[in-house]
Design a protein around this motif. Structure first.
Motif, mmCIF file in Angstrom:
data_model
loop_
_atom_site.group_PDB
_atom_site.id
_atom_site.type_symbol
_atom_site.label_atom_id
_atom_site.label_comp_id
_atom_site.label_asym_id
_atom_site.label_seq_id
_atom_site.Cartn_x
_atom_site.Cartn_y
_atom_site.Cartn_z
ATOM 1 N N ILE A 1 0.833 -1.211 0.000
ATOM 2 C CA ILE A 1 0.000 0.000 0.000
ATOM 3 C C ILE A 1 0.861 1.252 0.000
ATOM 4 O O ILE A 1 0.561 2.236 -0.676
ATOM 5 C CB ILE A 1 -1.006 -0.021 1.160
ATOM 6 C CG1 ILE A 1 -1.954 -1.195 0.894
ATOM 7 C CG2 ILE A 1 -1.767 1.301 1.257
ATOM 8 C CD1 ILE A 1 -3.236 -1.169 1.626
ATOM 9 N N ALA A 2 1.965 1.206 0.748
ATOM 10 C CA ALA A 2 2.869 2.360 0.720
ATOM 11 C C ALA A 2 3.355 2.581 -0.713
ATOM 12 O O ALA A 2 3.362 3.710 -1.214
ATOM 13 C CB ALA A 2 4.057 2.113 1.649
ATOM 14 N N PHE A 3 3.716 1.492 -1.372
ATOM 15 C CA PHE A 3 4.239 1.613 -2.730
ATOM 16 C C PHE A 3 3.194 2.189 -3.694
ATOM 17 O O PHE A 3 3.460 3.103 -4.464
ATOM 18 C CB PHE A 3 4.716 0.232 -3.202
ATOM 19 C CG PHE A 3 5.400 0.285 -4.516
ATOM 20 C CD1 PHE A 3 6.649 0.890 -4.620
ATOM 21 C CD2 PHE A 3 4.798 -0.243 -5.656
ATOM 22 C CE1 PHE A 3 7.288 0.975 -5.843
ATOM 23 C CE2 PHE A 3 5.438 -0.166 -6.888
ATOM 24 C CZ PHE A 3 6.692 0.444 -6.975
ATOM 25 N N ILE A 4 1.985 1.661 -3.591
ATOM 26 C CA ILE A 4 0.923 2.149 -4.487
ATOM 27 C C ILE A 4 0.580 3.611 -4.183
ATOM 28 O O ILE A 4 0.269 4.389 -5.082
ATOM 29 C CB ILE A 4 -0.335 1.261 -4.365
ATOM 30 C CG1 ILE A 4 0.000 -0.170 -4.755
ATOM 31 C CG2 ILE A 4 -1.456 1.774 -5.268
ATOM 32 C CD1 ILE A 4 -1.117 -1.160 -4.490
ATOM 33 N N ALA A 5 0.689 3.988 -2.890
ATOM 34 C CA ALA A 5 0.394 5.387 -2.545
ATOM 35 C C ALA A 5 1.313 6.328 -3.318
ATOM 36 O O ALA A 5 0.878 7.380 -3.803
ATOM 37 C CB ALA A 5 0.561 5.601 -1.042
ATOM 38 N N GLY A 6 2.568 5.934 -3.463
ATOM 39 C CA GLY A 6 3.502 6.759 -4.230
ATOM 40 C C GLY A 6 3.108 6.829 -5.701
ATOM 41 O O GLY A 6 3.214 7.877 -6.342
#
Ligand code: TRP
Length: 459
Positions: A253-258
């Motif tokens: 999720i952190a990655f997709i947030a970026g």
């Protein structure tokens, strides 16, 4: 045990723990740190730390919680080491501190949601005007704390688990659709390039430390959240695989947030990725401007959707922060949960007032804290909390392995995972918990204390 409550299913536990992990740390802080800290190279370091450092600490916390069925302060006593309950005390204080300022940011997100629904995109241009509007900030922070308290007051399966089961899948759907939409915007590629192309010269010892700290905060470690959640977990569940899933969800999720945020930012800046707004401004200044340029209808839809997503992510984290002191009051002071929640939330809310006043309302709280450089109260509280988390994490792993003893840790992990002993996971966790985690956490703790509070930067 029955009166304390418990998670009703494995999925419920995983969603609640992942809900705790996924929060403002993923959606706001992670993308920004990646942007500054070397793009893809930062992502790789973050991933490595999440699995090498954070995963073992989370397994340990959950195992201590499940073994004792207690809150983070009582757990140490229940294992026969009451002297170590200071770790739980520091952790519980730290959780209250985090919630006190986290709620301020969550309150802004809630307020922005309402502004977006009303089509008032100018809030982005007037962020400081917004944070000094006392009536609004008080109203939304009180509302957010009330929602958090209500959920925690409903208990584990009827409150925390239920909310996570609804909000987490919704959140994943929302973030993926917003990221896909963001790809289609003009200049999306410039944003993604900034996010993802590794710039190795930007990797310094400080960014490595930053990746480590970010991973630790993002996975809600070091203060006993996972001890508390573990205390409601059934003996039948496999702690190792559940933790792996939680870690993976958080990292993804952190990655997709970026992938969502940087195309928005690039769209807003016409592809210019220099001079990014840092700190809270990234979400609260840049993005409303981007939504404004989408036109009134689309802007309202995308903007509302975005801030609703932030509020959802924040809520599943704030409930986990409030659960720790509430769990203590329920276990040790025998106060019914429905009552305990309101007392504890009230105290934490008052704790948060300096952070709330520190964005322009009170001069002292806005820049009078000397750390050694002058800063606002929220940043001070966040630095202090970060430091305490590292201390807590260090103590928890050291305690589990050397004081409680590794055989007992292994025996607890074996519940729900018969083949654990001798497995690859066992060998990996043994090395990680005994050497890697204590060394890394202690080193980072010393470096962070020196740099945050004494202005001495050794790296
Ligand atoms: N992990 C959450 C985030 O990334 C915040 C959080 C919730 C947290 N509970 C915690 C951080 C416990 C540290 C400790 O936003």
């Amino acid at each position: 045990m029955a009166s304390r409550g418990s998670f009703s299913s494995r999925a419920g536990f995983i969603l609640a723990a992942a809900g705790s992990a996924v929060g403002l740390g993923n959606i706001w802080k992670f993308p920004f740190e990646v942007g500054l800290g070397g793009g893809a190279a930062f992502v790789v370091m973050y991933l490595a730390f999440a699995f090498i450092l954070c995963f073992p600490v989370m397994v340990t916390e959950i195992a201590i919680g499940r073994k004792t069925g207690k809150n983070p302060i009582g757990a140490f006593g229940a294992l026969g080491f009451a002297k170590w309950s200071f770790v739980g005390k520091v952790g519980t204080f730290c959780g209250m501190l985090i919630l006190s300022y986290y709620n301020v940011i969550a309150g802004w997100a809630l307020g922005y949601l309402v502004e977006m629904i009303m089509g008032n995109f100018d809030v982005g241009k007037n962020f400081s005007q917004y944070t000094t509007n006392l009536v609004k900030v008080l109203f939304y922070t009180i509302t957010f704390m009330t929602i958090t308290s209500y959920v925690v007051g409903r208990g584990i399966s009827g409150g925390i688990e239920k909310v996570a089961k609804i909000l987490m899948p919704t959140l994943i759907l929302m973030i993926v659709s917003l990221a896909i939409y963001a790809f289609t915007l003009p200049h999306a590629m410039e944003g993604l390039k900034f996010y993802l192309v590794p710039e190795f010269d930007e990797i310094t010892a400080a960014t490595i430390g930053g990746a480590l700290r970010q991973a630790f905060f993002s996975l809600s470690l070091g203060m006993g959240t996972m001890i508390a959640y573990g205390s409601y977990l059934s003996k039948k569940e496999n702690i190792v695989s559940s933790t792996a899933l939680v870690t993976l969800t958080d990292v993804c999720i952190a990655f997709i947030a970026g992938m969502m945020i940087f195309p928005f930012v690039a769209f807003n800046n016409g592809g210019d990725m220099n001079n990014l707004v840092s700190g809270p401004g990234l979400l609260f200044i840049n993005l409303p401007n981007a939504f404004a340029s989408m036109g009134p209808t689309l802007g309202v839809v995308v903007g509302s959707f975005f801030f609703l997503l932030i509020a959802f992510a924040a809520l599943t984290s704030t409930v986990s922060l409030l659960e720790v002191p509430v769990c203590y009051v329920v276990d040790e002071m025998k106060v019914p949960r429905a009552k305990a929640v309101w007392y504890v939330a009230g105290i934490i809310y008052l704790f948060g007032l300096p952070s709330l006043l520190g964005f322009g309302i009170s001069d002292f709280f806005s820049n009078g804290i000397v750390l050694p450089a002058s800063t606002d109260f929220l940043s001070f509280a966040a630095s202090l909390a970060d430091t305490l988390l590292l201390f807590g994490g260090f103590c928890i792993v050291t305690f589990a392995f050397f004081i409680w003893k590794k055989e007992n840790l292994v025996a607890e992990i074996k519940n729900g995972y018969e083949e654990y002993e001798g497995s690859f996971a066992h060998r990996f966790l043994d090395i990680a918990i005994s050497y890697v985690c204590p060394t890394l956490l202690a080193t980072l703790f010393v470096l962070v204390v020196l740099s945050h509070f004494f202005g001495i930067s050794l790296i």
